[in-house]
Design an enzyme around this catalytic site. Sequence first.
Site, PDB file in Angstrom:
ATOM      1  N   GLY A   1      34.416  -5.527 -39.118  1.00 14.07           N
ATOM      2  CA  GLY A   1      35.436  -4.589 -38.666  1.00 14.07           C
ATOM      3  C   GLY A   1      35.871  -5.021 -37.276  1.00 14.07           C
ATOM      4  O   GLY A   1      35.218  -5.857 -36.668  1.00 14.07           O
ATOM      5  N   CYS A   2      36.958  -4.440 -36.775  1.00 11.13           N
ATOM      6  CA  CYS A   2      37.425  -4.779 -35.431  1.00 11.13           C
ATOM      7  C   CYS A   2      36.464  -4.266 -34.377  1.00 11.13           C
ATOM      8  O   CYS A   2      36.307  -4.839 -33.317  1.00 11.13           O
ATOM      9  CB  CYS A   2      38.753  -4.095 -35.138  1.00 11.13           C
ATOM     10  SG  CYS A   2      40.146  -4.990 -35.700  1.00 11.13           S
TER      11      CYS A   2
END
Lengths: 404, 146
Positions: free
Chosen positions: B56-57
């Site tokens: 994920g970011c």
Amino acid sequence: MAFDVDALRTEFPTLGQKPYGKPLVYLDNAATTQKPQVVIDAIERYYREQNSNVHRGAHYLGDVATHAMEEARATVASFLNASREEVIWTKGTTDALNLVAHSLGSHVLSAGDEVLISTLEHHANIVPWQQICTLTGASIKVIPLKTDGTLALEQLENLLTERTKIVAVAHASNALGTINDIAALVQKARQIGAYVVVDGAQAVSHFPVDVKQLDCDFYAFSGHKVFGPTGIGVLYGKRELLEAIPPYQTGGEMIETVSFETSTWNRLPYKFEAGTPHIAGAIGLGAALTWLMQQDRQALWEHESALLAHATEHARAFAGMRIIGDNNSKVGVLSFLIEGTHPSDVGTLLDQQGIAVRTGHHCTMPLMDSLGIPGTVRAAFAPYNTLEDVDALFTGLHKIMNFL
Amino acid sequence: MSNETSLGSSTTHEDIVDTLSFFDDWEERYTYIIELGKALPPYPEALKIESHLVRGCQSQVWLHIEVNDDGTLSLYVDSDALIVRGLAAIVLAALNQKTPQQILDFDMQAYFQAIDLLKHISPTRGNGVQSMVERIRHEAQKRLAA
């Protein structure tokens, strides 16, 4: 007249929002800024009174829309100290950098050449260069970062060689806030004849930018990070270079003549504007820059600096907090980590208190790798933020420490 | 064979909905969510490898899935963020030790809506939880087709 932050805030309707019933503390300004009422009004007026396609000259409304959009272009030109032929509408900074990488890159790069970028670049100023390097056989070199989050510009002498054709660097870092000395960089690049491309996305909202004074060859920024709408951005390029390099996208608007065998390009700046442009966005951006130029920019800068100084003071007193990019040449950005906590958890728990920050790698994975960290928490200030916003951030952070 | 957690057996998704509906401030809610993360089955360190990583970011998730003799799936999850671990536990309360059909039949959106945490599994959210759910569903689909 003294700077009045309360008066400024009344111009930004979004600031009155109440997430989860709490007053909004908006500190995600490096991701996007809020919009003053004059920008919202300009966009609405366009759709109510001026909507028509541009540059067709076929009828009254077409002329009105064309005039409004070209007036916005003239505003951008004056904002950057450029001429209007040198101002190209793009979707944003990313689009602008893709344009330069493609059109300048394919024009000047060949096998063995080098593109010099820096460690703190946003992915948007890395990946387009990687792509064009793959196509041309050129390669990427990187200016290293010092521990305080500034670039090791003293190494430029070794990094710039006769093979360096393009230098592409951010004016200010989105992840750390560091302002890079572009003028010094341009001066060194000139000596070996390299072109300089500047990613100005994080600079233009904070301090005046004069492309003539910087003497860079290209300068890119996004509308939405400078109080304007999303989906519109600008690429400035020196006229003789824009004349020399090939177009990026092709189609409507950008052509002069087309036959099935060949086509000729429209004059500048239209040569780089394929298809119907984002007319409302351009007009909105014109309104945003007009608004910004009407402000006392020195006063805005001093206010922002006071916010950053206040936040930095809080940060130094906060047990376990480490400022990432701790230097004296920054726009209003405080990037940090708190020992034993994950940025994502900090961000989620601040959000619950109505405090908007950004967490993660900020689209700068090579920078995070070089710092040996997975990401940071970033509070990014705008002139409409208050010292109370900064206090609210730290009150919120202290509260979080009970959980984590 | 179970993976030594109450999640999905004695702690069900109904329990989670009931408990979360009981709290009215964010501090209680997130204290509980973080606490739930501690109930995750121990994730095998040897399996913290690229193929098990859900990026994920803002945070990342490790996911390992084992098929039990009775056809149910044992889910192992870990994350570098506490709240993501808690969200993963909430997912496991619904999907752990379930058959592929049960997994595919479960309405994760409605579940997260009911506990007012929908924003954490929106497709644009960079915490990896949504991608983790998709991977579990994908695995269930593969098992069903096999």
